[in-house]
Design a protein around this motif. Structure first.
Motif, PDB file in Angstrom:
ATOM      1  N   UNK A  63       0.880  -1.478  -0.508  1.00 17.42           N
ATOM      2  CA  UNK A  63       0.049  -0.019  -0.150  1.00 17.42           C
ATOM      3  C   UNK A  63       0.648   1.062   0.308  1.00 17.42           C
ATOM      4  N   UNK A  64       1.931   1.136   0.464  1.00 15.94           N
ATOM      5  CA  UNK A  64       3.135   2.035   0.181  1.00 15.94           C
ATOM      6  C   UNK A  64       3.240   2.428  -1.599  1.00 15.94           C
ATOM      7  N   UNK A  65       3.945   3.635  -1.989  1.00 17.40           N
ATOM      8  CA  UNK A  65       3.982   3.729  -2.978  1.00 17.40           C
ATOM      9  C   UNK A  65       4.589   5.091  -3.186  1.00 17.40           C
ATOM     10  N   UNK A 120       2.891   7.851  -0.890  1.00 18.24           N
ATOM     11  CA  UNK A 120       1.166   7.477  -0.216  1.00 18.24           C
ATOM     12  C   UNK A 120       1.491   6.508   0.059  1.00 18.24           C
ATOM     13  N   UNK A 121       0.340   6.124   1.262  1.00 18.15           N
ATOM     14  CA  UNK A 121       0.131   5.497   1.873  1.00 18.15           C
ATOM     15  C   UNK A 121      -1.370   4.758   2.171  1.00 18.15           C
ATOM     16  N   UNK A 122      -1.951   3.845   1.148  1.00 17.40           N
ATOM     17  CA  UNK A 122      -3.386   3.540   0.402  1.00 17.40           C
ATOM     18  C   UNK A 122      -3.618   4.973   0.396  1.00 17.40           C
ATOM     19  N   UNK A 123      -3.363   5.440  -0.252  1.00 18.37           N
ATOM     20  CA  UNK A 123      -4.166   6.669  -1.338  1.00 18.37           C
ATOM     21  C   UNK A 123      -3.726   7.799  -0.245  1.00 18.37           C
ATOM     22  N   UNK A 124      -3.234   7.996   0.734  1.00 16.42           N
ATOM     23  CA  UNK A 124      -2.876   9.196   1.536  1.00 16.42           C
ATOM     24  C   UNK A 124      -1.026  10.127   1.341  1.00 16.42           C
ATOM     25  N   UNK A 125      -2.030  10.900   1.264  1.00 14.33           N
ATOM     26  CA  UNK A 125      -0.558  11.753   0.871  1.00 14.33           C
ATOM     27  C   UNK A 125       0.375  11.573   2.290  1.00 14.33           C
ATOM     28  N   UNK A 126       1.643  11.789   2.025  1.00  9.61           N
ATOM     29  CA  UNK A 126       2.364  11.294   3.116  1.00  9.61           C
ATOM     30  C   UNK A 126       3.858  12.560   3.084  1.00  9.61           C
ATOM     31  N   UNK A 185      13.172   5.721   4.012  1.00  7.60           N
ATOM     32  CA  UNK A 185      12.479   5.414   3.208  1.00  7.60           C
ATOM     33  C   UNK A 185      13.205   4.631   1.198  1.00  7.60           C
ATOM     34  N   UNK A 186      13.584   5.691   0.515  1.00 10.74           N
ATOM     35  CA  UNK A 186      13.895   4.705  -0.799  1.00 10.74           C
ATOM     36  C   UNK A 186      14.822   3.747  -0.141  1.00 10.74           C
ATOM     37  N   UNK A 187      15.729   4.234   0.388  1.00 12.44           N
ATOM     38  CA  UNK A 187      16.947   3.042   0.896  1.00 12.44           C
ATOM     39  C   UNK A 187      15.989   1.653   1.484  1.00 12.44           C
ATOM     40  N   UNK A 229      -1.409  -0.229   9.597  1.00 11.51           N
ATOM     41  CA  UNK A 229       0.136  -1.085  10.443  1.00 11.51           C
ATOM     42  C   UNK A 229       1.423  -0.644   9.665  1.00 11.51           C
ATOM     43  N   UNK A 230       2.026  -0.988  10.850  1.00 11.69           N
ATOM     44  CA  UNK A 230       3.570  -0.326  10.648  1.00 11.69           C
ATOM     45  C   UNK A 230       4.108  -1.580   9.122  1.00 11.69           C
TER      46      UNK A 230
END
Length: 216
Positions: free
Chosen positions: A129-131, A140-146, A156-158, A202-203
């Motif tokens: 769900x992470x993009x 985004x996480x499940x369509x939600x902007x982060x 996060x990228x690494x 969830x984490x």
């Protein structure tokens, strides 16, 4: 990555611009210092001024090429003649940029070289769900902007590029922070903690005691 430039003002500007792009940047002000740092660190990209004191930029480039690592070299010079550019590329530089130049162009060239130091990664990283769109630097996480800081984004990228593999705190320090970071700092732990909070439940980021971190 490392910036080698003997003009402090320009070196500072390059470092600031590349840090904004989430690069971990070390700086050397002469060729001798550059070789010492190169011997101690594994750099993806070296932005190298050609006309350096102590050890000439050409000789620094030759040493980097002779080391047979995956490091890419972007050579900077005030000489705009085609002959000078050909000489720089013949020595082993991967790219060449003539001063003065736009910081946006330098950044684009560094990104292009950095992509050539590792196996090609998808422009959009996805997992559970992470993009992460690396072109627009949006998360985004499940369509939600982060919204993330530069360091949070880089960590996060690494982790996503590791494809479920474990990255130690030391590896993340090497990849995301520069040489001035205290190796005994808890910066990685704090950054991961904030990243977890922003990504929500969830984490996704798992901590493995005495080993490191991975994306579930």
């Amino acid at each position: 990555m490392m910036v080698v430039e003997d003009e402090p003002e320009l070196a500072g500007a390059l470092c600031e611009a590349l840090t904004r792009e989430s690069f971990a940047v070390d700086v050397a002000y002469d060729g001798g210092e550059a070789l010492e740092k190169y011997a101690a660190h594994d750099y993806d990209v070296v932005v190298l001024d050609r006309d350096l004191p102590v050890v000439h930029g050409d000789d620094v480039c030759r040493a980097i090429v002779a080391a047979q690592r995956s490091t890419r070299v972007l050579m900077l010079t005030a000489a705009s003649a085609i002959r000078a550019r050909v000489e720089g590329l013949a020595i082993g530089a991967d790219d060449y940029l003539v001063k003065p130049f736009a910081l946006a162009e330098l950044s684009a060239r560094v990104h292009a070289l950095a992509r050539r130091t590792a196996p090609a990664a998808a422009p959009v990283l996805k997992r559970a769900g992470l993009r992460v769109d690396q072109a627009s630097r949006t998360v985004t996480r499940d369509g939600r902007s982060v919204t993330l800081t530069n360091k949070e984004y880089a960590v996060l990228v690494e982790l996503l590029r590791a494809s479920g593999g474990i990255l130690s705190a030391e590896q993340l320090l090497e990849k995301v922070w520069d040489e001035n970071i205290d190796p005994f700092t808890n910066t990685v732990r704090m950054t991961v903690m904030k990243l977890r909070r922003k990504l929500g439940t969830p984490q996704l980021i798992e901590t493995l005691p005495a080993a490191g971190y991975r994306i579930r």
